[in-house]
Design an enzyme around this catalytic site. Sequence first.
Site, PDB file in Angstrom:
ATOM      1  N   PRO A  91       9.301   0.352  -6.563  1.00  0.00           N
ATOM      2  CA  PRO A  91       8.330  -0.732  -6.751  1.00  0.00           C
ATOM      3  C   PRO A  91       8.915  -2.082  -6.369  1.00  0.00           C
ATOM      4  O   PRO A  91       8.171  -3.041  -6.170  1.00  0.00           O
ATOM      5  CB  PRO A  91       7.983  -0.672  -8.246  1.00  0.00           C
ATOM      6  CG  PRO A  91       8.986   0.228  -8.872  1.00  0.00           C
ATOM      7  CD  PRO A  91       9.613   1.055  -7.811  1.00  0.00           C
ATOM      8  N   GLU A 118      14.828   4.720 -13.930  1.00  0.00           N
ATOM      9  CA  GLU A 118      14.849   3.317 -13.502  1.00  0.00           C
ATOM     10  C   GLU A 118      15.331   3.158 -12.061  1.00  0.00           C
ATOM     11  O   GLU A 118      15.529   2.043 -11.590  1.00  0.00           O
ATOM     12  CB  GLU A 118      15.725   2.488 -14.447  1.00  0.00           C
ATOM     13  CG  GLU A 118      15.255   2.489 -15.899  1.00  0.00           C
ATOM     14  CD  GLU A 118      13.855   1.901 -16.084  1.00  0.00           C
ATOM     15  OE1 GLU A 118      13.606   0.804 -15.546  1.00  0.00           O
ATOM     16  OE2 GLU A 118      13.018   2.553 -16.742  1.00  0.00           O
ATOM     17  N   ARG A 160      -0.512  11.011  10.530  1.00  0.00           N
ATOM     18  CA  ARG A 160      -1.765  10.889  11.283  1.00  0.00           C
ATOM     19  C   ARG A 160      -1.609  10.031  12.537  1.00  0.00           C
ATOM     20  O   ARG A 160      -2.495  10.002  13.378  1.00  0.00           O
ATOM     21  CB  ARG A 160      -2.900  10.389  10.391  1.00  0.00           C
ATOM     22  CG  ARG A 160      -2.737   8.996   9.870  1.00  0.00           C
ATOM     23  CD  ARG A 160      -3.832   8.646   8.882  1.00  0.00           C
ATOM     24  NE  ARG A 160      -5.113   8.387   9.517  1.00  0.00           N
ATOM     25  CZ  ARG A 160      -5.425   7.279  10.201  1.00  0.00           C
ATOM     26  NH1 ARG A 160      -4.530   6.335  10.363  1.00  0.00           N
ATOM     27  NH2 ARG A 160      -6.618   7.134  10.737  1.00  0.00           N
ATOM     28  N   ASP A 175      -9.132   1.655  12.991  1.00  0.00           N
ATOM     29  CA  ASP A 175      -8.626   1.723  11.620  1.00  0.00           C
ATOM     30  C   ASP A 175      -8.588   0.340  10.997  1.00  0.00           C
ATOM     31  O   ASP A 175      -8.149  -0.604  11.640  1.00  0.00           O
ATOM     32  CB  ASP A 175      -7.168   2.230  11.588  1.00  0.00           C
ATOM     33  CG  ASP A 175      -7.056   3.720  11.809  1.00  0.00           C
ATOM     34  OD1 ASP A 175      -8.097   4.390  11.848  1.00  0.00           O
ATOM     35  OD2 ASP A 175      -5.917   4.187  11.939  1.00  0.00           O
TER      36      ASP A 175
HETATM   37 CL1  6GU Z   1       7.479   3.350  -4.120  1.00  0.00          CL
HETATM   38  N1  6GU Z   1       7.687   3.762  -6.717  1.00  0.00           N
HETATM   39  C1  6GU Z   1       7.295   3.590  -7.993  1.00  0.00           C
HETATM   40  N2  6GU Z   1       7.956   4.227  -8.961  1.00  0.00           N
HETATM   41  N3  6GU Z   1       6.284   2.813  -8.347  1.00  0.00           N
HETATM   42  C2  6GU Z   1       5.641   2.210  -7.358  1.00  0.00           C
HETATM   43  C3  6GU Z   1       5.987   2.337  -6.010  1.00  0.00           C
HETATM   44  C4  6GU Z   1       7.044   3.140  -5.720  1.00  0.00           C
HETATM   45  N4  6GU Z   1       5.157   1.590  -5.276  1.00  0.00           N
HETATM   46  C5  6GU Z   1       4.330   1.010  -6.138  1.00  0.00           C
HETATM   47  N5  6GU Z   1       4.609   1.381  -7.387  1.00  0.00           N
END
Ligand code: 6GU
Length: 272
Positions: A91, A118, A160, A175
């Site tokens: 994230p 984590e 794709r 797209d």
């Molecule tokens: Cl790539 N991993 C996690 N754990 N949460 C996320 C993410 C990735 N992308 C958005 N939220």
Amino acid sequence: MRIDVITIFPEYLEPLNVSLVGKARARGQLDVRVHNLRDWTHDRHNTVDDSPFGGGPGMVMKPEPWGEALDAVTAEAEEGERRPVLVVPTPSGLPFTQELAVELSERPWLVFTPARYEGIDRRVIEEYGDRFDVREVSIGDYVLAGGEAPVLVIVEAVARLLPGVLGNAESHRDDSFAPGAMADLLEGPVYTKPPVWREREVPEVLLSGHHGKVARFRRDEAFRRTTANRPDLIERCDPAALDKADRALLAELGWEELPDGRFGRSASAVEE
Ligand code: 6GU
């Protein structure tokens, strides 16, 4: 293209056997190999995590299993052509975009390291960053429990785009988020038969056979949807991509031309 995924939940990647990606694999266009990280542990409990140095909540994935797994999986990497890109879902990564999907689709080999807990001990990313291209990638502004779902998302977006995977090469051109073509607008609504369903009619222009009017209708609908759902895309739109009819429609929707030529919501529209 070759894709390796190293995970403690190989079964989470089962959807890669289905639909577009599954068919690309069956046709030999995609060589997907899913590996169990625990195969590279050596203790009785197949431990992959430990408590964080410095304290804090949660657990951190230990570097040794990842190091052994990545060494084994990338053993055949040679200098030059066959160098993998290491894609690390997190994230805190760079936003995953269509542009990055295109970039990844042009590489012969992707290795994914979805983490739980984590995240992975930082030294693993540093170690392989010295040898391979590393992309730490987030799929959006929300927190998931692990990187496996993001791997499914990224692999589908990339697969794709591979030559021959999406039957119709034209399908990419319009797209939403495809560079160029529709100038970064969201796609508008689509319709099929029957022409009347539950007393709801397909917009007449789409049945007219008038290609120019159909194109204009679709572009107007794309602007309506984009202004409503993604005003940020209109704000960064290149004004050179806007024709007279686009400008008239934007004005009608409460947008005005700014001194730099770009468009912004007019003050009166923003107050509403
Ligand atoms: Cl790539 N991993 C996690 N754990 N949460 C996320 C993410 C990735 N992308 C958005 N939220």
